[in-house]
Structures are given as structure tokens and as C-alpha cells.
Write a protein that holds these residues in place. Structure first.
Motif, short mmCIF file in Angstrom:
data_model
loop_
_atom_site.label_atom_id
_atom_site.label_comp_id
_atom_site.label_asym_id
_atom_site.label_seq_id
_atom_site.Cartn_x
_atom_site.Cartn_y
_atom_site.Cartn_z
N GLY A 159 0.67 -1.17 0.07
CA GLY A 159 -0.07 0.43 -0.02
C GLY A 159 0.76 1.07 0.22
N TRP A 160 0.55 2.94 -0.51
CA TRP A 160 0.75 4.06 -0.41
C TRP A 160 0.06 4.89 -0.27
N VAL A 161 0.40 5.66 0.33
CA VAL A 161 -0.72 7.32 -0.36
C VAL A 161 0.22 7.77 -1.40
N ALA A 162 -0.85 8.82 -1.51
CA ALA A 162 -1.09 9.40 -2.95
C ALA A 162 -1.84 10.93 -3.15
N TRP A 163 -1.09 11.59 -4.18
CA TRP A 163 -1.84 12.91 -3.47
C TRP A 163 -2.00 13.94 -5.19
N ASP A 164 -2.91 14.19 -5.45
CA ASP A 164 -2.64 15.26 -6.51
C ASP A 164 -3.01 17.04 -6.27
N GLU A 165 -2.31 17.44 -5.45
CA GLU A 165 -2.34 19.23 -4.94
C GLU A 165 -2.67 19.75 -6.60
N SER A 166 -3.27 20.15 -7.10
CA SER A 166 -3.48 20.92 -8.30
C SER A 166 -4.62 20.27 -8.39
N GLU A 167 -5.58 19.19 -8.26
CA GLU A 167 -6.76 18.85 -8.17
C GLU A 167 -7.48 19.23 -6.89
N HIS A 168 -6.36 18.67 -5.68
CA HIS A 168 -6.83 18.75 -4.80
C HIS A 168 -7.81 17.43 -4.27
N ARG A 169 -6.67 16.07 -4.40
CA ARG A 169 -7.55 14.47 -5.23
C ARG A 169 -6.20 14.38 -4.17
N TYR A 170 -6.93 13.56 -2.95
CA TYR A 170 -6.11 12.24 -1.78
C TYR A 170 -6.14 11.17 -2.34
N ALA A 171 -5.50 9.78 -1.81
CA ALA A 171 -5.68 8.51 -2.36
C ALA A 171 -5.47 8.22 -1.04
N VAL A 172 -5.33 6.55 -0.93
CA VAL A 172 -5.13 6.05 0.03
C VAL A 172 -5.42 4.16 -0.67
N VAL A 173 -3.76 4.37 -0.69
CA VAL A 173 -4.16 2.82 -1.18
C VAL A 173 -3.73 1.77 -0.50
N TYR A 174 -4.69 -0.02 -0.41
CA TYR A 174 -3.92 -0.68 0.89
C TYR A 174 -4.52 -1.77 0.21
N PRO A 175 -4.20 -2.31 0.81
CA PRO A 175 -4.34 -3.86 0.62
C PRO A 175 -5.28 -4.81 0.57
N CYS A 176 -6.51 -5.27 0.04
CA CYS A 176 -7.44 -5.68 0.57
C CYS A 176 -7.68 -7.01 1.14
N ALA A 177 -8.79 -7.25 1.63
CA ALA A 177 -8.92 -8.73 2.25
C ALA A 177 -9.70 -9.66 1.94
N GLY A 178 -9.51 -10.99 2.34
CA GLY A 178 -10.67 -11.62 1.60
C GLY A 178 -10.63 -13.06 1.54
N VAL A 179 -11.02 -13.76 1.07
CA VAL A 179 -10.35 -15.48 0.94
C VAL A 179 -9.70 -15.29 -0.10
N LEU A 180 -9.64 -14.43 -1.65
CA LEU A 180 -8.92 -14.96 -2.35
C LEU A 180 -7.85 -13.72 -2.29
N ALA A 181 -7.51 -13.34 -1.64
CA ALA A 181 -6.45 -12.08 -2.16
C ALA A 181 -5.32 -13.32 -1.70
N ALA A 182 -5.29 -14.21 -0.45
CA ALA A 182 -4.53 -14.96 -0.60
C ALA A 182 -4.49 -16.05 -1.62
N GLY A 183 -4.65 -15.92 -2.51
CA GLY A 183 -4.54 -17.06 -3.53
C GLY A 183 -6.12 -18.32 -3.53
N ALA A 184 -6.33 -19.07 -4.77
CA ALA A 184 -7.63 -20.12 -4.39
C ALA A 184 -7.50 -20.88 -3.55
N GLY A 185 -8.76 -20.95 -2.22
CA GLY A 185 -7.76 -22.33 -1.76
C GLY A 185 -6.88 -21.74 -0.74
N GLU A 186 -6.80 -20.80 -0.49
CA GLU A 186 -5.85 -20.45 0.51
C GLU A 186 -6.63 -19.94 1.50
N ARG A 187 -6.31 -19.96 3.03
CA ARG A 187 -6.78 -19.85 4.67
C ARG A 187 -8.17 -20.44 4.60
#
Length: 382
Positions: A218-246
């Protein structure tokens, strides 16, 4: 720690956004780690690296300038800004990578100096860095991400539904606290975005985006000219670990009540999943999964809601109570069985000791039992 000052209107107007470009860049980070010796954190990730890492290494071996660009851009604590433009809603990969390609070369070199915390190597003092970065991202997208994008998109949609449900139960504070390591709601309109000692930023009135990706980065990003901010994060869930894992264990009592296959479906729905995802995880036929879901829906054990083009299913409160009760009963039976086994072992030990004593008294040899005697997660601002 780095934190943003966020007013109530900004938080209320925030959005969850899917970004093909962010998914490709997160996959590039994973390949970069793999090229450095990282073997993967779970079977799904390991299989993906085995499939794509040899070709990626060969590509960088043929192009040492791009290889150096990747190492410089993915700095220890800071990612070069031009590599990860702030995501936009409903932006395609082609539209996103075009923004990377259009970056000013002088600005790109300045961003590299920041990520390196020092001078840029002489080999990177050139004007084609944005073009090289865009070409590499296109390679990762085309070869390693786009073939599985439909599945990845369903996983990401499921994550968004799960976060939305979490918000309805615990408010935004619950969502932000669980977003990824280093994020939490500090109170007084302060949102901690990472653990780095960066100056706080006032973003009240800005567009705030939350962007899930399937690689665990994950990381964070922003564009001050457009006044836009973002938080990129790793998703949760069964398939995030690959089919059949967890896969969660299915209590025997629940299997006896519902049938093993149907109980497995219920156990998997701690995070929202579609019928296609459930088919991939369980190995059951699509029609069988559909019939199981219909029975569970009619019994009030699962619920469904739409997310984009997908219909996602998750456990209801009643389903959760049933699963928890069955698991508790299974634990009690296991404890009772352990006590019985311990008693049996103790009895066997007493008999063995008696036998050994008899052997010794009769002049023989004493009888004895056989055989006696990892992660550094990148969460930097881009």
C-alpha cells in the motif's frame, strides 16, 4: 507518524475506487521484491511469482537503465511520485498509464532524487524516464495482471462491500483502523495514514479516495492541483491469498446439520464473495454453489447485495452465531477427546512401567518406549 486533517464533509464524501493502474503498480512492487529474493507470502502469491518472475528478470537484464529506474523509483521510504499518479474514478489502465507517460522528465528526475534521498545516478540523467516507466507498467499489466483482472476485480469489489458493511456497524473509525497497518483514526478529525514522520496535511474539502489492490502493498498519493488524495491499501478476503488459501475449518457438527459442501460455503462467507469466487475456492460446480446459496438465503443464514456487476454473498448475524456455536461445540469435544487420550496414555504408561519392573525383577533388561533418550510493508507516500 504521518496524518491528514480531515473534516466531516470530506470523510462523508469519500469514495472507494478500483484502479487498474494501482493494481499493476502494486504487482510491479511484488515483482521487484521477488527479483530481490522474496519468495512469496502465501501459495497464491508464490505461484504468481513463479509464473512471472523469470520473464520479468530477463526483461530487466536486457534493459539495465529500466532496472536502475525501478530500484531508484521504489525507494526505501518514498516512491517517486510520477510512477503512481493519484487514481481517478472509473479510469481505465490506458488512461492511467498515459498520465505516467506524460510526466515532465525534469519533474521525474526530481521525484527520483526524493525517493533516493540523494543524487540521481548518471545513467538516469535522461528525458525518457516517463516513457520507460509507462512501458514497464504496460508490460506488467499485459503479461501479469490483465489475464486475471476479472477475478481480481471481483475480489476488490468484495473488499469494498465488506468495508462498507463494516462502516455501517462501526462507523468510519472502524474502517480506517482496519484499513492497513499504520492507519487509524486519531480523533479530532485526524487520520493517521502511515507511521512515517511526515508533516501533517490539511485536506479538508479535498476528494478522498480509498483504493484496494490484491498484492499486499500500500501507499498514499495526492494531487494538490486537483485537490485529490488517495490511500491505496491491500484488500482483505479469502481470494486475496490465492484460491484455496486460508479456508476456514468446517465444524463436523455443522457439516452434519447442513451437509459438508453447504457448510463449507457458509464458513467461507466471512468476507463477501460471488458465486464465481465460491466456485473457484471450493472446487464445487457453479450449479451446486447456487443451490447451496439459495438454501442458506431462505434460512436467513446469508444475505446478498450487488457491487458493480457482481452479486456478493456474506453471512448474516444468524449465520455467524450458528457457525460460532458449532465451532465452540467442536472445541469442547476436542478437549474431552484430549482428556480421554491423556488418560489412555497414562494407563498405557502405567502398564509399560509395570512390565519394565517385571522384566527387571526377572533379571532381564528394562523395557523402554521406542525413541526414548518475516515483512516490511511499503506504505510510503508517493
Amino acid at each position: 507518524m504521518g496524518w491528514w486533517q480531515v473534516n466531516a464533509d470530506t470523510l462523508a464524501g469519500s469514495r472507494f475506487v478500483l484502479s487498474p493502474l494501482a493494481e499493476a503498480f502494486a504487482s510491479l512492487i511484488l515483482l521487484h521484491k521477488g527479483a530481490g529474493g522474496y519468495a512469496g507470502g502465501h501459495p497464491g502469491e508464490q505461484a504468481w511469482l513463479r509464473a512471472h518472475l523469470p520473464a520479468y528478470r530477463a526483461l530487466l537484464a536486457r534493459d539495465p537503465v529500466t532496472a536502475l529506474l525501478v530500484r531508484a523509483g521504489l525507494g526505501r521510504e518514498w516512491i517517486a511520485d510520477f510512477l503512481t499518479p493519484t487514481p481517478r474514478e472509473r479510469e481505465s489502465f490506458a488512461e492511467g498509464v498515459a498520465r505516467v507517460r506524460a510526466a515532465d522528465p525534469a519533474a521525474a528526475r526530481a521525484h527520483l532524487r526524493t525517493s533516493l534521498a540523494g543524487a540521481v545516478p548518471a545513467e538516469l540523467e535522461r528525458d525518457d524516464l516517463p516513457e520507460r516507466a509507462a512501458g514497464l507498467l504496460e508490460y506488467v499489466w499485459t503479461r501479469a495482471v490483465r489475464p486475471s483482472w476479472d477475478r481480481r476485480r471481483r475480489v476488490l469489489e468484495a473488499d469494498v462491500v465488506a468495508r462498507t458493511a463494516q462502516m455501517s456497524r462501526g462507523g468510519w473509525a472502524a474502517v480506517l483502523d482496519a484499513l492497513r497497518p499504520g492507519t487509524r483514526w486519531l480523533g479530532e478529525n485526524r487520520f493517521q495514514v502511515n507511521l512515517h514522520e511526515y508533516p501533517p496535511r490539511e485536506i479538508s474539502g479535498a476528494q478522498l479516495l480509498f483504493v484496494p489492490v490484491t498484492p499486499q502493498h500500500g501507499w498514499v498519493a495526492w494531487d494538490e492541483s486537483e485537490h485529490r488524495y488517495a490511500v491505496v491499501y491491500p484488500c482483505a478476503g479469502v481470494l486475496a491469498a490465492g484460491a484455496g488459501e486460508r479456508r476456514p475449518a468446517v465444524p463436523a457438527a455443522l457439516g452434519a446439520l447442513l451437509g459438508g459442501s453447504r457448510a463449507q460455503v457458509l464458513a467461507l462467507l466471512g468476507s463477501p464473495l460471488s458465486t464465481t469466487q465460491l466456485t473457484a475456492v471450493t472446487g464445487q460446480a457453479l450449479g451446486s454453489v447456487g443451490r447451496h446459496l439459495r438454501v442458506l438465503l431462505d434460512a436467513g443464514l446469508v444475505e446478498r447485495r450487488r457491487a458493480g456487476r457482481s452479486v456478493l454473498y456474506s453471512r448474516t448475524g444468524a449465520g455467524q452465531v450458528l457457525l460460532a456455536a458449532a465451532a465452540e461445540d467442536a472445541g469442547s469435544e476436542e478437549d474431552a477427546g484430549s482428556e480421554e487420550d491423556a488418560g489412555a496414555e497414562e494407563d498405557a504408561g502405567a502398564e509399560e512401567d509395570a512390565g519394565a519392573d517385571r522384566a527387571t525383577r526377572s533379571g532381564g533388561e528394562p523395557v523402554t518406549a521406542p525413541g526414548a533418550g518475516r515483512r516490511r510493508e511499503r506504505d510510503d507516500r508517493t
